[in-house]
Structure formats: C-alpha cells, structure tokens
Design an enzyme around this catalytic site. Structure first.
Site, PDB file in Angstrom:
ATOM      1  N   SER A 241       0.830  -1.201   0.000  1.00 35.98           N
ATOM      2  CA  SER A 241       0.000   0.000   0.000  1.00 35.98           C
ATOM      3  C   SER A 241       0.864   1.250   0.000  1.00 35.98           C
ATOM      4  O   SER A 241       0.562   2.231  -0.697  1.00 35.98           O
ATOM      5  CB  SER A 241      -0.926  -0.008   1.218  1.00 35.98           C
ATOM      6  OG  SER A 241      -1.791   1.105   1.202  1.00 35.98           O
ATOM      7  N   ALA A 242       1.963   1.231   0.763  1.00 36.30           N
ATOM      8  CA  ALA A 242       2.872   2.379   0.800  1.00 36.30           C
ATOM      9  C   ALA A 242       3.498   2.617  -0.571  1.00 36.30           C
ATOM     10  O   ALA A 242       3.557   3.750  -1.056  1.00 36.30           O
ATOM     11  CB  ALA A 242       3.957   2.155   1.855  1.00 36.30           C
TER      12      ALA A 242
ATOM     13  N   TRP B  31       2.348   1.699  -3.467  1.00 32.07           N
ATOM     14  CA  TRP B  31       1.287   2.137  -4.371  1.00 32.07           C
ATOM     15  C   TRP B  31       1.007   3.625  -4.213  1.00 32.07           C
ATOM     16  O   TRP B  31       0.745   4.326  -5.193  1.00 32.07           O
ATOM     17  CB  TRP B  31       0.029   1.315  -4.083  1.00 32.07           C
ATOM     18  CG  TRP B  31      -1.176   1.698  -4.871  1.00 32.07           C
ATOM     19  CD1 TRP B  31      -1.438   1.402  -6.185  1.00 32.07           C
ATOM     20  CD2 TRP B  31      -2.316   2.438  -4.395  1.00 32.07           C
ATOM     21  NE1 TRP B  31      -2.660   1.915  -6.551  1.00 32.07           N
ATOM     22  CE2 TRP B  31      -3.224   2.546  -5.485  1.00 32.07           C
ATOM     23  CE3 TRP B  31      -2.662   3.004  -3.169  1.00 32.07           C
ATOM     24  CZ2 TRP B  31      -4.440   3.209  -5.365  1.00 32.07           C
ATOM     25  CZ3 TRP B  31      -3.876   3.659  -3.051  1.00 32.07           C
ATOM     26  CH2 TRP B  31      -4.741   3.754  -4.142  1.00 32.07           C
ATOM     27  N   HIS B  32       1.103   4.146  -2.992  1.00 33.69           N
ATOM     28  CA  HIS B  32       0.838   5.560  -2.761  1.00 33.69           C
ATOM     29  C   HIS B  32       1.942   6.454  -3.307  1.00 33.69           C
ATOM     30  O   HIS B  32       1.675   7.582  -3.722  1.00 33.69           O
ATOM     31  CB  HIS B  32       0.660   5.834  -1.260  1.00 33.69           C
ATOM     32  CG  HIS B  32      -0.714   5.546  -0.752  1.00 33.69           C
ATOM     33  ND1 HIS B  32      -1.109   4.299  -0.328  1.00 33.69           N
ATOM     34  CD2 HIS B  32      -1.816   6.349  -0.616  1.00 33.69           C
ATOM     35  CE1 HIS B  32      -2.371   4.340   0.066  1.00 33.69           C
ATOM     36  NE2 HIS B  32      -2.822   5.568  -0.107  1.00 33.69           N
ATOM     37  N   GLY B  33       3.194   5.991  -3.311  1.00 31.80           N
ATOM     38  CA  GLY B  33       4.268   6.823  -3.822  1.00 31.80           C
ATOM     39  C   GLY B  33       5.592   6.519  -3.159  1.00 31.80           C
ATOM     40  O   GLY B  33       5.745   5.516  -2.448  1.00 31.80           O
TER      41      GLY B  33
END
Length: 505
Positions: free
Chosen positions: A362-363, A365-367
């Site tokens: 998730s991290a 994926w966020h950037g």
C-alpha cells in the site's frame, strides 16, 4: 478552449489553488449529467456504452486536464496487461503484470517527487488503473482454475474468457471512476453494461424495458451535496488545521495536552477532503447505475456498493479493523484480493508477515515519499496490536460462555459499551497520530511531528507488543481460557440434580 483555460486560471488564482484542481472538480460534477446520458443508452447497444465512456474519459484527460503525455502511460500499461492476460497462463502471469504495472506507477511517482507541482498529473489516475489492471490479471488467472480451488469472491469475479479490446478499454476508461476511483472489477462493469446488475428487479411497467431501479438520482444528489459541503469546509479550515503546524514555533510553546488535542482536530479536518472527493465520484458512479446493492428491510433500494468510505464507521469505529475496513474501501479490497490472499500459503491463514507485506505494498502504491512508509509501517504494527487486543482483552468484556453454535452476540452490557467507547477514542487517537507523515510526506517534518507528540503512538503500540511477547499474551490467554472453563463448569452444574437441591437450601 483558451477562454476556458483563462477562466480557470483566474478562478484558481482567486481561490489560491492550481487551476487544474478546479478542472478536476469540474470533471467530478460533469459526471452527473453525463451519467444520465450513459444510463439511457440501451443495453442492447453495449458498444455505444463502451465508446461513450471512453470518449468522456479522453475529454477529461485531453480537453480538461491536458494530460497528453500522461495518457500514453495509461495506454501502455493497459495494452501490456491485455497482451499478457491473453497470451500467458499460470500464476506467473498476474505477478508479472503486478510487477510491471506497479513499476510503471513508481516511475510516475518518482517524476512527481523530483518535480513536485500542485497541478493534477497522471499518477493519481494511474493508481486507480494499477488496481484495475492487477485485479483484471488475477481475475483472468482465476478463470483458468477449477472452481473448487477458488473462494466465493474469486468465483464471482473470475473471467473465463478474455474480453474484446473494446470491452477491456470500456472497463479501463469507465469515466466516473477513472480519475480517483472507486476501482471496480471487470465483472461489475459488464454487469452494469448489460444490466444484469439489476436481474432481480422487475421493469417499471410490463411494456417497459428499463430495468434500472428507482432511487438512483436521490442518492447521487445526496452524495453531490455532501461532497461539495466537505470540500467547502476543507477550503475554509484545511489551511489552519494542518499537520504543518508542528513545524511552527508557537506549536512547541504549547503544553503537550494542547498539542495532543489539536492533533485530533487536525486529523478530522484533513480527512474531510477525502470524504468530499470520494463522495463526489461515488455519486457520479451511481448516476450511471453502478452501486445498486439490493433492497433494505423496508423495500427501498440500496446504492452503497460503489462506496469508498463509510464516514460513521470511520469516525466512530469501535476498533482499528472496523476503521481500516471502511476507509478507502476499494483499495482495501484490492489489497486483500490481489496481495494478502495471494501471498498466503495454500490452506493456511495469512500471518503477521503477510500483513506487513500488504501494508508495504500500500505504501509503494501511494508513492515514494518517506512519509507513506512511516505511516504504513506503523499501520502494520497497529493492525497486529489491535488483533492481539481483540484476542486477549476483548473477551473479558463479553459473556464468558456464549450459547452453543451461536454466531450472534447477545446485547452488549454496560461494561461492553464502555469498552467500545474507549476503543473508538483509542482508534482516533492512534490514527490521527499515524496520519501525520502521510500528510507531511517528507522525512524530517514527519519525525519532527511525531517528536512534538512525544511519540505517543509508538510508545503505546510497541509497548503493548513488547509486553505481550515477553509473556503477557500467554498469561492473558490462560486467564481467558480459565474464565471460559469456569463458566462452562457452572453451566454444567446447573444440570446436576444436587445443584438444584443445594441452591434451594
């Protein structure tokens, strides 16, 4: 078009935001009347529906946001996924798609990091695209497997036959959800196109072919009103109640209790902008007919299946699991179905390491900003700590012995209600602390923010986990077991003849 651009430039300057941010908001609102057009295209003209959706999205990308080069990223990732899904079989196919598409997204994130701007750029839509493409690859893979090997959600979303290129791009460019979501599966999109989404709904009249249930516009307009209200509220107060205050001199001059309480207000205000944006896009999806979820107990239609947030279950969540399950719902679903389940060993329940891998995905994926990794690494620890609280603390606030084969808990007692209230407070306190790096992005401001808050989140979570690993969980587990055994013994005694005799004395 030049006159329109000049208008947005002037409006953006007056509002103190980049003009593309106002254009993005315009795209959200335009999805409502365009959704009314989409829903009126007959279901026996699916190609027209696909082309309409693609055309609207390209208008958003090219006509409104001027993302000419960014569009090439979208087409590149989409064509690669379609080629891989059509040519290759086996479990390496979805993982290959996952790696390439996520890698492509990271390049866009890196460009955004190196050349930051307030302008809307392609990495936002590309994040939604990444969810769609990786989900599509797994759904095609599931379509090649035996039904007995799949769980219920995989059976519902499997794609046994590769769709046409037009169907695929219609799905990718579904216009209300393209820019910031929500993500949806290919089977959900096709159910919208052929209207099998409403298969249990009778037509409005015997001579009518229209099958879209009533209530669509009412709910969509409610989402529009709520979304606009949230964005307006954030425009007024978002600048004042912001995590950047942790770098101000006046902040450090305040006592800890003031900083602690101010942070709780900041957390709520900063979440409101997400509530606004996601509510607007959800309403746009509902206008096209997506989101139908059957009927409630009174027979009214439900339109909550496209929801990306449940505000009440975020702000008043009794535990961390409920809060996380109702925040960015579609992303959580994607992580669960495309990462969490896929990393779990066959036949075994995913462990803490799989949970941590999922949070780190998730991290990524966020950037690539350090703040994302600080937030999601702590999130993995918080999730583990909350699971241990649920296992070893919550039982003391529930009946020691539940009725046999009962899956429904009895009405909560007063002490259970107190536990739930304390759980809600604890959730918000931890989440508002955890979100600081997510909003500040850079490493130094994030560390400074946590330092000014005396690292209370880390002290609480790590302290609980360390205490548990040092023997606390084992001791609590024995108490829980002993409590249940004692209750079971008392229950058994009630069936002995001498027990009733003694109780009568």
């Amino acid at each position: 078009m030049e006159a329109i651009d000049n208008f947005y430039d002037a409006a953006g300057a007056a509002a103190g935001v980049h003009s593309s941010q106002l254009k993005l908001l315009t795209c959200f609102v335009l999805s409502y009347p365009l959704g009314s057009v989409f829903v009126r295209i007959p279901k026996d003209r699916p190609a027209m529906k696909h082309l309409f959706s693609i055309g609207v999205t390209l208008f958003f990308l090219w006509g409104m946001l001027k993302l000419w080069l960014g569009s090439l990223n979208v087409f590149g990732s989409a064509l690669f996924t379609y080629f891989m899904a059509g040519r290759y079989r086996g479990k390496q196919m979805p993982w290959t798609v996952f790696g390439v598409v996520m890698g492509h997204l990271l390049i866009s994130h890196w460009i955004r990091y190196m050349w930051p701007s307030d302008a809307v750029e392609i990495s936002g839509p590309q994040m939604v695209l990444t969810m769609k493409l990786t989900t599509f690859a797994w759904n095609v893979y599931d379509g090649q497997q035996e039904l007995e090997s799949l769980d219920e959600s995989q059976k519902e979303t499997r794609i046994p036959k590769l769709p046409s290129l037009l169907e695929f791009f219609g799905y990718i460019f579904y216009f209300p959800a393209f820019l910031i979501g929500p993500s949806l599966t290919f089977t959900e999109y096709m159910a919208l196109i052929d209207e099998t989404l409403y298969k249990d709904v009778a037509p409005a009249s015997p001579n009518s072919s229209k099958r879209v249930p009533v209530g669509r516009k009412r709910v969509a307009y409610q989402k529009l009103a709520f979304g606009i209200s949230c964005i307006g509220f954030y425009a007024l107060y978002g600048g004042k109640f912001n995590y950047t205050v942790t770098a101000d001199d006046w902040w450090m001059a305040k006592p800890f209790w003031y900083r602690f309480l101010y942070t709780q207000i900041v957390g709520v205000v900063q979440r409101i902008r997400y509530y606004g944006a996601w509510s607007l896009t959800e309403g746009g999806c509902i206008f096209t007919g997506l989101g139908f979820n059957g009927f409630d107990k009174d027979g009214s239609t439900l339109w909550d299946k496209a929801a990306n947030i449940d505000v009440m279950n975020i702000e008043f969540a009794p535990n961390v699991k409920v809060l996380l399950d109702n925040w960015n719902i579609n992303t959580n679903t994607w992580l669960r179905n495309s990462v969490y389940k896929r990393l779990a060993p066959p036949g075994k329940k995913p462990g803490a390491l799989v949970t941590m891998y999922t949070f780190m995905t998730s991290a990524i994926w966020h950037g690539i900003y350090p703040g994302y990794y600080l937030t999601f690494f702590l999130g993995g620890l918080v999730s583990s700590a909350a699971r241990q609280v649920r296992t070893y603390i919550r039982p003391f606030f529930l009946p020691a012995l539940l009725p046999p084969k009962s899956k429904v808990l009895p009405p909560p007692t007063l002490i259970k209600r107190v536990y739930d209230v304390l759980g809600t407070v604890a959730c918000l306190v931890i989440i508002n602390y955890m979100a600081a790096p997510f909003m500040l992005l850079e490493l130094r401001p994030s560390i400074k923010a946590w330092t000014t808050l005396l690292w209370y989140g880390h002290v609480t979570v790590l302290g609980w986990l360390i205490l548990g690993q040092a023997g606390g969980f084992r001791w609590l587990g024995k108490l829980v077991k002993a409590r249940a055994e004692k209750a079971a013994s008392k229950e058994a005694m009630k069936h002995e003849w001498w027990y009733f005799g003694r109780s009568a004395i």
